[in-house]
Motif scaffolding. Structure first.
Motif, PDB file in Angstrom:
ATOM      1  N   PRO A 339      51.094 -24.191  79.771  1.00  0.00           N
ATOM      2  CA  PRO A 339      52.394 -24.013  79.105  1.00  0.00           C
ATOM      3  C   PRO A 339      52.310 -23.005  77.960  1.00  0.00           C
ATOM      4  O   PRO A 339      51.286 -22.893  77.284  1.00  0.00           O
ATOM      5  CB  PRO A 339      52.723 -25.421  78.576  1.00  0.00           C
ATOM      6  N   CYS A 340      53.372 -22.271  77.758  1.00  0.00           N
ATOM      7  CA  CYS A 340      53.470 -21.283  76.669  1.00  0.00           C
ATOM      8  C   CYS A 340      54.722 -21.616  75.860  1.00  0.00           C
ATOM      9  O   CYS A 340      55.796 -21.056  76.089  1.00  0.00           O
ATOM     10  CB  CYS A 340      53.538 -19.858  77.225  1.00  0.00           C
ATOM     11  N   ALA A 373      56.307 -10.576  83.439  1.00  0.00           N
ATOM     12  CA  ALA A 373      55.049 -11.285  83.214  1.00  0.00           C
ATOM     13  C   ALA A 373      55.097 -12.013  81.887  1.00  0.00           C
ATOM     14  O   ALA A 373      55.742 -11.566  80.936  1.00  0.00           O
ATOM     15  CB  ALA A 373      53.871 -10.302  83.238  1.00  0.00           C
ATOM     16  N   VAL A 374      54.412 -13.149  81.849  1.00  0.00           N
ATOM     17  CA  VAL A 374      54.220 -13.924  80.621  1.00  0.00           C
ATOM     18  C   VAL A 374      52.731 -14.049  80.386  1.00  0.00           C
ATOM     19  O   VAL A 374      51.991 -14.518  81.259  1.00  0.00           O
ATOM     20  CB  VAL A 374      54.882 -15.316  80.716  1.00  0.00           C
ATOM     21  N   VAL A 375      52.276 -13.636  79.212  1.00  0.00           N
ATOM     22  CA  VAL A 375      50.853 -13.642  78.874  1.00  0.00           C
ATOM     23  C   VAL A 375      50.672 -14.355  77.536  1.00  0.00           C
ATOM     24  O   VAL A 375      51.387 -14.053  76.568  1.00  0.00           O
ATOM     25  CB  VAL A 375      50.280 -12.212  78.784  1.00  0.00           C
ATOM     26  N   ALA A 378      45.495 -15.286  72.025  1.00  0.00           N
ATOM     27  CA  ALA A 378      45.209 -15.229  70.587  1.00  0.00           C
ATOM     28  C   ALA A 378      46.389 -15.703  69.738  1.00  0.00           C
ATOM     29  O   ALA A 378      46.721 -15.099  68.730  1.00  0.00           O
ATOM     30  CB  ALA A 378      44.806 -13.814  70.185  1.00  0.00           C
ATOM     31  N   GLY A 379      47.006 -16.806  70.156  1.00  0.00           N
ATOM     32  CA  GLY A 379      48.088 -17.360  69.354  1.00  0.00           C
ATOM     33  C   GLY A 379      49.435 -16.698  69.555  1.00  0.00           C
ATOM     34  O   GLY A 379      50.362 -16.971  68.787  1.00  0.00           O
ATOM     35  N   TRP A 380      49.592 -15.849  70.553  1.00  0.00           N
ATOM     36  CA  TRP A 380      50.852 -15.164  70.807  1.00  0.00           C
ATOM     37  C   TRP A 380      51.228 -15.324  72.278  1.00  0.00           C
ATOM     38  O   TRP A 380      50.366 -15.424  73.153  1.00  0.00           O
ATOM     39  CB  TRP A 380      50.762 -13.673  70.475  1.00  0.00           C
ATOM     40  N   VAL A 381      52.539 -15.332  72.548  1.00  0.00           N
ATOM     41  CA  VAL A 381      53.059 -15.341  73.917  1.00  0.00           C
ATOM     42  C   VAL A 381      53.871 -14.072  74.098  1.00  0.00           C
ATOM     43  O   VAL A 381      54.801 -13.811  73.328  1.00  0.00           O
ATOM     44  CB  VAL A 381      53.931 -16.583  74.178  1.00  0.00           C
ATOM     45  N   THR A 382      53.522 -13.273  75.093  1.00  0.00           N
ATOM     46  CA  THR A 382      54.177 -11.990  75.314  1.00  0.00           C
ATOM     47  C   THR A 382      54.948 -12.021  76.625  1.00  0.00           C
ATOM     48  O   THR A 382      54.388 -12.368  77.676  1.00  0.00           O
ATOM     49  CB  THR A 382      53.150 -10.846  75.349  1.00  0.00           C
ATOM     50  N   LEU A 383      56.225 -11.663  76.549  1.00  0.00           N
ATOM     51  CA  LEU A 383      57.071 -11.506  77.730  1.00  0.00           C
ATOM     52  C   LEU A 383      57.181 -10.019  78.030  1.00  0.00           C
ATOM     53  O   LEU A 383      57.664  -9.241  77.204  1.00  0.00           O
ATOM     54  CB  LEU A 383      58.447 -12.110  77.482  1.00  0.00           C
TER      55      LEU A 383
END
Length: 464
Positions: A339-340, A373-375, A378-383
């Motif tokens: 989960p993000c 994409a969802v990545v 290091a404490g971040w969620v990138t769309l």
């Protein structure tokens, strides 16, 4: 503010007090030395007058004992026959030199017999180990047959009485500093109250209570500032009210054509009809949400302000994938297994994805592919959303509110930016791997997962 004023007043008054104590202390030191030297020469002159008239040793002992210096053992008389009455500190050579000429080795003569006054002869000052010896010839003229009177002054005796004086000056200075602080505190009370009222009202306005107003009673400048802040608050409140009314009016006007579209869509059969009816239903829900949001209300504590971004993307990409299949687009979706969670509601996450993917369908040809994409790292969620279209001519200008190069309102990317920045993240526009635009929306991770990320790829191929 109170502490700042107190520190400033203390610094200023301490500097003034230091200068005053320094000047007064120097003046008192000089006066004490002059007074002590005057007393010394007065006692020397009195004893010298007696020695000149009657150099009897017994008489001179009584005269020496009657003086303050003699009672302390600091006064002596050197008779011409070599007899010394009292305690002497000066050297024999200094006494002989002064007796003969008034000037000799180791003797500094500050004056002459004429300057000394009647009944006084030559004077001399001899430094000794314990202090200073003052010598005076007991006669109008120097010679071997005259007596010499000596008074000894211990080192520091002249200024010994300055301690209490300086202590009193320091005490007065401390009282002056405290008095200045108290007076300044009393006089600055109206200004501090006005500043506190300004600060409290500014905090209330910053927290969203735009109806807060400042009631300032104090210096004229602060009153004017408070009136200006009140005018700004009224202006902002009026603009927000007008904006809410306009948004509500537009939303209500949209309901009529949406109702007609929904009735027409009821007649469409098959999957296409279901997809169109679903899109119309989503649009109606968005219009209702806009009407609710533009009304002043307190935040609902029951609304969950965090969601799984991957789950929201999966749910919404079902709709966009069907539309892409109709247009012959190839869609690539990459998601992590873990989960993000981000600090946005599910509706806000859906609005971000709809804004980005909607731009792909709006500004790229129908057969061009795109990828989502969802990545998490290091404490971040990138769309990531990228396409094979023309890209951004000016990425910086594209993020400005109301700026668009395709004839739209230009609010899509602004909605994305505000949502991302609300979580402490950032939005970047760049050239993607597909040759067109790529938007990187980086959210702060709500809860960092401990499991390793294993991305999986879903590829929806172009239908034949």
């Amino acid at each position: 503010m109170r502490r700042l004023l107190a520190r400033a007043v203390i610094l200023a008054t301490v500097m003034v007090a230091v200068v005053m104590i320094g000047v007064t202390g120097a003046w008192a030191w000089w006066e004490a030395r002059e007074r002590a030297e005057e007393q010394i020469w007065s006692q020397v002159g009195a004893v010298a007058s007696v020695a000149e008239v009657d150099p009897d040793p017994a008489l001179l002992r009584r005269v020496v004992a009657s003086t303050s210096a003699g009672s302390r053992g600091h006064l002596a008389v050197h008779l011409p026959d070599g007899t010394t009455v009292g305690a002497s500190r000066a050297g024999v050579t200094d006494v002989a030199a002064l007796r003969r000429s008034g000037v000799g080795s180791g003797v500094r003569s500050p004056g002459t017999a004429a300057e000394a006054g009647a009944g006084a002869g030559a004077r001399g000052v001899v430094p000794v180990e314990e202090g200073t010896a003052y010598l005076q010839v007991a006669g109008a003229e120097a010679g071997d047959d005259v007596a010499v009177v000596e008074v000894f002054q211990p080192r520091g005796e002249a200024v010994r009485g300055l301690g209490p004086v300086l202590g009193a000056l320091v005490g007065i200075a401390v009282l002056g500093v405290l008095g200045a602080v108290l007076v300044t505190d009393r006089l600055s009370r109206p200004a501090r109250r006005a500043l506190r009222a300004l600060a409290d009202t500014a905090v209330e306005i910053g927290e969203g209570r735009l109806n807060a107003r400042i009631r300032v009673h104090g210096p004229r400048d602060l009153v004017v500032l408070g009136e200006s802040i009140n005018a700004i608050g009224e202006r902002v409140q009026g603009l927000l009210t007008k904006e809410r009314e306009m948004a509500a009016d537009v939303s209500h006007r949209l309901r009529t054509p949406l109702t007609a579209l929904r009735l027409d869509a009821e007649l469409l059969p098959g999957p296409e009809g279901e997809r169109i009816r679903g899109a119309i239903g989503a649009l109606e829900r968005d219009v209702d949400a806009i009407i609710r949001d533009v009304r002043p209300h307190e935040p609902d504590p029951e609304v969950e302000r965090e969601c799984d971004l991957s789950e929201a993307v999966v749910d919404r990409m079902g709709f966009w994938s069907m539309l892409a299949n109709d247009q012959g687009r190839e869609v690539t979706l990459e998601l992590p297994d873990t989960p993000c969670r981000v600090a946005l509601s599910a509706q806000e996450c859906t609005a971000v994805l709809d804004s980005l993917v909607g731009n792909v369908f709006r500004y790229t040809p129908a057969d061009r592919p795109f990828a989502v994409a969802v990545v998490a790292h290091a404490g971040w969620v990138t769309l990531l959303v990228e396409d094979a279209g023309p890209g951004f001519a000016d990425p910086t200008a594209a993020l400005r509110r109301g700026t668009s190069g395709g004839g739209s309102t230009g609010l899509g990317l602004d909605i994305v930016r505000h949502a991302v920045e609300a979580t402490g993240g950032t939005v970047h526009l760049e050239r993607g791997r597909l040759g067109g635009a790529r938007v990187r929306a980086r959210f702060a991770l709500w809860d960092v997962p401990h499991a390793a990320e294993q991305p999986r790829a879903w590829r929806l191929r172009r239908s034949g």
